[in-house]
Design a protein around this motif. Structure first.
Motif, PDB file in Angstrom:
ATOM      1  N   ASP A  83      42.569  65.045  12.817  1.00 55.56           N
ATOM      2  CA  ASP A  83      43.353  64.179  13.924  1.00 55.56           C
ATOM      3  C   ASP A  83      44.128  65.223  14.723  1.00 55.56           C
ATOM      4  O   ASP A  83      43.933  64.744  15.927  1.00 55.56           O
TER       5      ASP A  83
ATOM      6  N   LEU B  55      45.918  58.737  17.016  1.00 47.86           N
ATOM      7  CA  LEU B  55      45.082  60.232  17.514  1.00 47.86           C
ATOM      8  C   LEU B  55      43.772  59.966  17.913  1.00 47.86           C
ATOM      9  O   LEU B  55      43.223  60.337  18.982  1.00 47.86           O
TER      10      LEU B  55
ATOM     11  N   TYR C  68      43.568  65.977  18.684  1.00 52.89           N
ATOM     12  CA  TYR C  68      44.682  65.682  19.525  1.00 52.89           C
ATOM     13  C   TYR C  68      44.811  66.640  20.076  1.00 52.89           C
ATOM     14  O   TYR C  68      45.008  66.634  21.842  1.00 52.89           O
TER      15      TYR C  68
ATOM     16  N   LEU D 145      47.278  60.340  24.527  1.00 48.49           N
ATOM     17  CA  LEU D 145      46.346  61.553  24.869  1.00 48.49           C
ATOM     18  C   LEU D 145      45.957  61.592  26.225  1.00 48.49           C
ATOM     19  O   LEU D 145      45.284  62.475  26.663  1.00 48.49           O
TER      20      LEU D 145
ATOM     21  N   THR E 227      52.690  63.323  26.470  1.00 51.07           N
ATOM     22  CA  THR E 227      52.951  63.393  25.267  1.00 51.07           C
ATOM     23  C   THR E 227      54.449  63.951  25.012  1.00 51.07           C
ATOM     24  O   THR E 227      55.053  64.627  25.583  1.00 51.07           O
TER      25      THR E 227
ATOM     26  N   LYS F  51      44.253  67.070  24.395  1.00 52.75           N
ATOM     27  CA  LYS F  51      45.345  67.371  25.220  1.00 52.75           C
ATOM     28  C   LYS F  51      45.090  68.649  26.541  1.00 52.75           C
ATOM     29  O   LYS F  51      45.139  68.632  27.518  1.00 52.75           O
TER      30      LYS F  51
END
Length: 492
Positions: free
Chosen positions: A390, A4, A394, A11, A491, A398
């Motif tokens: 984390d 991450l 993430y 990502l 993802t 995104k």
């Protein structure tokens, strides 16, 4: 851990068109001079025209404010996650006075009983660093498997409530081999390599995990150059292709050079071998981000086929792989600490809160098992903080990519986060009382850096590796600065 925060291509989304439009649609205004009051009503408002001319629509203002908010979330969560991760790893192999090498003491600058390093030594308890509490080991284990567990839950939900493509067993086998190699390498890196170093040095070693991506980046550029037909009437296009090939070559060369300087700093044959192996094994995870399936070239055909099959039938494969990686990580952790113990059975029991054993490392030995150096909940609390940060990093990253703001709130952060983290860890090691709590001594305040002005002299190889690896990662992940870069993978 490595899924991450690092320069992970998972990502780097395919952003497409922006969700919010940059400007509002405008109307054409006609001014009719009739000499009556009605003409004044039809005239354009000067403030409205000024607003349109300034291109400052409410949607754009909202987008900028939202991007700034996401920028703060990404950089703060990423920073806290990396600092807390290094705290966890350092506690799996605390510094000891006997048999300590320069690897775990920042070139010998990290010294014990150096109360003169800080004037804030007011907390009255000493931490016994000769013992290793297995709670820290399981806390690191939780940080590693957390992404696998979350991925399993999300894919299992899709399998239960959505239709999915049937499993291609050949593709599953190949993916199983790749993910097994990654899990083994990541476990060796987290439980064998990084604990030998102090946190600042470990943050430099942490960046040497882009060997396979850098090589694939060069191959991908070469195949792209060969597959593209350049018109003779446009010679500058060929020159542009040659220039674009320079960047991946520089990235690959600098990555390998940085790994070489880290190996030179280690100077221990077995340790160097494990470090290089772990770096290659971990980097294999990111191969998908540097293989293009849009080219007509036959080079790397099998990898392109594998990537296409994974993209079209990823749900069931990923669900199975997530459980497998948790299992493999658990086995590697048990194997590592059983091998490092003076007695394998005693080491196995100590790992599960039964008795004590002697744990051997490259540069000394420590007592291994349950002890009261910190309150029992502290390691798991730090692990939860790492996992939550984390996940926030993430998700925020995104969203940043979806709204096409990665040039502001994603790419710069990934470029400067390793630098900020390393410098912050050096500062914390210089004044470790900053993280000295009643429940636990986070940064071992009995140890601190003295003579920081001697850092270039004592850690020259590490400093060069730090600079080289930072630049190499910027070159290798240069596509994250593009809004429409084809390497921005989706993802799961």
């Amino acid at each position: 851990m490595s899924h991450l925060i690092k320069y992970n291509g998972s990502l780097m989304l395919n952003c497409g068109e922006p969700i919010m439009t940059d400007t509002l649609p405008t109307r054409s205004h006609k001014s009719v001079n009739t000499g009556i009051t009605e003409s004044s009503e039809k005239e354009s408002d000067p403030y409205e025209e000024q607003l349109k001319d300034s291109n400052c629509s409410p949607e754009k203002v909202l987008k900028v404010c939202f991007a700034i908010f996401l920028f703060i979330i990404v950089i703060c969560s990423g920073f806290v996650a990396r600092i807390s991760l290094h705290i966890l790893i350092w506690h799996t192999s605390p510094p000891v006075q006997s048999g300590r090498s320069k690897l775990g003491t920042l070139g010998g600058l990290l010294e014990s009983n150096c109360s003169t390093c800080s004037t804030n030594n007011t907390t009255a308890f000493n931490l016994d660093t000769s013992q290793v509490d297995e709670s820290w080991i399981w806390a690191v284990f939780l940080v590693i498997i957390a992404p696998y567990l979350l991925t399993f839950l999300s894919t299992f939900f899709r399998i239960c409530f959505k239709s999915n493509k049937a499993i291609n067993w050949k593709i599953l086998f190949v993916a199983l081999v790749i993910e097994t190699i990654h899990s083994v390498g990541l476990s060796i890196l987290a439980f064998v390599i990084l604990p030998v170093f102090d946190p600042a040095s470990a943050s430099v070693v942490y960046m040497s995990v882009a060997v396979i991506p850098s090589v694939l980046d060069v191959i991908d550029k070469l195949t792209s150059k060969q597959a593209t037909q350049v018109s003779p009437s446009l010679p500058f296009c060929s020159e542009s292709k040659k220039i674009s090939l320079i960047f991946p070559v520089i990235g690959a060369a600098l990555q390998m050079t940085g790994i070489g300087f880290v190996a030179w700093y280690i100077k221990h044959d077995l340790m160097v071998g494990l470090f290089v192996m772990a770096s290659i094994f971990v980097s294999i995870k990111y191969w998908e981000n540097f293989i293009s399936i849009k080219q007509n070239s036959q080079n790397l055909k099998h990898l392109k086929t594998l990537k296409f099959e994974l993209q079209t039938g990823r749900t069931k494969v990923t669900c199975l792989l997530s459980i497998w990686k948790i299992f493999i990580t658990f086995l590697v952790v048990v194997a590592v600490f059983c091998v490092r113990s003076n007695n394998s059975m005693n080491g196995f029991k100590s790992l599960f809160h039964h008795g004590m054993s002697t744990l051997y490392s490259f540069f000394g030995s420590q007592e291994f098992g349950q002890n009261s150096t910190c309150q029992s909940h502290v390691p798991y609390f730090i692990a939860v903080v790492t996992i939550v940060c984390d996940y926030l990093c993430y998700k925020a990253s995104k969203i940043v990519c979806v709204i096409n703001c990665q040039r502001f709130a994603f790419s710069p952060i990934l470029s400067m986060l390793p630098i900020v983290t390393t410098l912050s860890l050096v500062a914390l090691m210089h004044d470790p009382n900053f993280l000295r709590l009643e429940s636990c001594d986070m940064f071992f305040s009995d140890w601190c850096i003295s003579g920081i002005d001697r850092l270039p002299e004592n850690c020259l190889e590490l400093l060069i590796a730090f600079i080289v690896l930072t630049i190499s990662l910027i070159f290798i992940t240069r596509h994250i600065w593009k809004v429409d870069g084809y390497k921005h993978g989706e993802t799961t």
